[in-house]
Enzyme design. Structure first.
Site, PDB file in Angstrom:
ATOM      1  CG  ASP A 276      -1.916   1.121   1.158  1.00 26.13           C
ATOM      2  OD1 ASP A 276      -1.514   2.272   0.908  1.00 26.13           O
ATOM      3  OD2 ASP A 276      -3.113   0.853   1.321  1.00 26.13           O
ATOM      4  CG  HIS A 277       1.458   4.245  -3.216  1.00 26.85           C
ATOM      5  ND1 HIS A 277       0.226   3.920  -3.692  1.00 26.85           N
ATOM      6  CD2 HIS A 277       1.549   5.597  -3.321  1.00 26.85           C
ATOM      7  CE1 HIS A 277      -0.396   5.020  -4.071  1.00 26.85           C
ATOM      8  NE2 HIS A 277       0.375   6.047  -3.862  1.00 26.85           N
TER       9      HIS A 277
ATOM     10  CG  HIS B  58      -4.095   4.399  -0.931  1.00 25.71           C
ATOM     11  ND1 HIS B  58      -3.194   3.373  -0.950  1.00 25.71           N
ATOM     12  CD2 HIS B  58      -4.349   4.691  -2.232  1.00 25.71           C
ATOM     13  CE1 HIS B  58      -2.908   3.059  -2.207  1.00 25.71           C
ATOM     14  NE2 HIS B  58      -3.603   3.837  -2.999  1.00 25.71           N
TER      15      HIS B  58
END
Ligand code: BG6
Length: 508
Positions: A182-183, A245
């Site tokens: 999950d950047h 996110h």
């Protein structure tokens, strides 16, 4: 400095957008900073029939604008020499056998440790994992070799598919080998929230329902869906941004202090928050979740298309490009504190931030003598751009009378580091190479997030007449989001590009 052991990184989807825009730039940056070991190889995989040379030329094309000095050029040449390409059709076993042969043709040092990066459509995750396991490419030898797999989002499209995917993956890899990316968690400013919360005695005692009145989490984007209409029209803002996110971000804001600062303890606490989210069900969805879709409008003089006019989007699509919602966390720390979450495409500016609203001054006298409402204290944790922290409080306006005005105290990361902050992918790839999964999402947390959004998705599916508000591109979404504040005078913060700008000068 953590330097990984010699490795081979195998990228499925190696010719795709993510590889060109994020993965290779991040890998080159790590290479330049000497964060990679002396021995490694990167192999891109895709359907097309390229030679190593053609593939290298393509990588070179996408990175060349960032390479300026002669020393960077020299480093880049060295880096390119370590990149290979193999064509592979995921549906054909033969391709995997060739992949295995290719790995065996590399120097022996890099054959032991394999990192598989699945930058593909999620339909391929389970089939790829199965083939890798069949060829024993997923098998580790303790203390001698490691095998890890990174999976891009989306991890499932609902709870059931996420659980199913997880079960399938666990028949091929063990949990400690699986890295669900999950950047947002790799963003420096998100990691900083942990530091801010737990390294500052000033805020520790204030971080709860007794002192915090409400929390806002905003992720606004100025762009539309661009060329991703096909994907987005099956996804929508709730799945694309909130399920992953923003709920991961919420977990970082709301978690209890971990017992230790290690991966398991941090991930345990985050998962607890997501499991404590109060489900929003049935008719509550009308009151607590507002969905919208952008319609064509002029932005700075230029007419931009509405969502339904975008390429690969159904002309009658009811897919949401905006969601604002009110959520509650049912635990001792947060009982009764609303978390307002908002995200959308084609909003006025690209900005992500968390706003903590502390309780207002209970002191009536000051309010009356100042003749105006004295604002509460707010703390803004800015994720991007202009990463930093802003604290607002009231001070007396100089001169006669007792007028209070809000002022801000701000910190900008740009004052601390000369260069830009490291890209999330640099940190996350390096973490996976050294075996640190702290910043990766764990299965239970991901599933808890699906458990929370599933009833909303189902309700929208079963009640297609649920209001979908159109909002002109370039605005802050439908004004109906104010109904989430239930008639009070509360409102969202409408952020500018610059963290500390006030409304009188707001550059978007
Ligand atoms: C991705 C979403 O995960 O995150 C995109 O699929 C979105 O739709 C992007 O644009 C936002 O990331 P960032 O880092 O630009 O905020």
């Amino acid at each position: 400095m953590r330097i990984p052991q010699a490795f081979t990184l195998i990228i499925f989807g190696g010719t795709g957008d993510l590889s060109h825009r994020k993965l290779f730039p991040a890998l080159f940056e790590l290479y330049q900073q000497k964060r990679l070991p002396a021995q490694f190889r990167i192999m891109g995989l895709g359907r097309k029939n390229f030679t190593d040379e053609i593939y290298r030329a393509q990588i070179s094309d996408s990175l060349k604008q960032d390479i300026e000095s002669p020393s960077e050029h020299k480093a880049f040449e060295g880096f390119l020499g370590l990149i290979h390409y193999q064509s592979l059709d995921v549906a054909q076993k033969a391709g995997f056998l060739k992949l295995q042969e290719r790995i065996l043709s590399f120097p022996s040092e890099v054959q032991n440790n394999l990192l598989f990066y699945l930058a593909t459509a999620p339909d391929f995750f389970a089939p790829v994992a199965r083939e890798l396991a069949n060829l024993k490419l997923a098998q580790e030898t303790p203390n001698q070799s490691w095998r890890r797999i990174i999976l891009e989002k989306p991890f499932g499209t609902d709870l059931k598919s996420a659980e199913q995917l997880n079960t399938e993956l666990l028949t091929c890899f063990q949990e400690h080998q699986i890295y669900r990316i999950d950047h947002y968690l790799g963003k420096e400013s998100v990691q900083n929230i942990l530091a801010f919360r737990f390294a500052n005695g000033l805020f520790l005692p204030l971080w709860n329902r007794r002192h915090i009145h409400r929390v806002e989490v905003t992720a606004a984007e100025s762009l539309g869906v661009e060329d991703r209409g096909g994907y987005y029209d099956n996804s929508g803002a709730l799945r694309d941004m909130i399920q992953n996110h923003l709920l991961q971000l919420l977990a970082v804001i709301a978690m209890e202090p971990p017992n230790h600062f290690d991966a398991d303890s941090i991930r345990d606490e985050k998962a607890k928050v997501l499991k404590a989210l109060r489900p929003i069900q049935g008719s509550e969805i009308h009151d607590q979740v507002i969905r919208g879709q952008y319609i064509s409008s002029k932005i700075r003089g230029e007419q931009v298309p509405g969502y339904r006019e975008e390429i690969n989007v159904a002309p009658q699509s009811t897919r949401e490009t905006f969601v604002a919602m009110k959520a509650f966390i049912d635990n001792e720390r947060w009982q009764g504190v609303p978390f307002y979450i908002r995200t959308g495409k084609r909003l006025p500016t690209r900005v992500s931030e968390v706003v903590i609203h502390f309780n207002g001054p209970g002191h009536k006298l000051i309010q009356e003598s100042s003749g105006e409402h004295v604002g509460e204290n707010i703390l803004v944790l800015r994720i991007q751009p202009d990463e930093g922290v802003l604290l607002k409080f009231g001070l007396k306006v100089p001169g006669a009378g007792f007028k209070i005005s809000p002022v801000g105290m701000d910190f900008h990361y740009s004052d601390l580091v000369e260069d830009e902050l490291p890209e999330a992918y640099e940190r996350l790839i390096l973490d996976a190479l050294v075996g640190d999964d702290t910043l990766y999402a764990r299965a239970d947390a991901l599933q808890a997030a699906w458990r929370f959004v599933d009833p909303i998705l189902e309700y929208w599916r079963d009640h297609p007449n649920t209001k979908l508000y159109g909002y002109p591109a370039g605005t802050w979404g439908p004004p109906e989001t104010l109904s989430l504040f239930e008639g009070s005078e509360e409102d969202w913060r409408y952020p500018c590009k610059n963290l500390s700008s006030d409304d009188s000068y707001c550059e978007l």
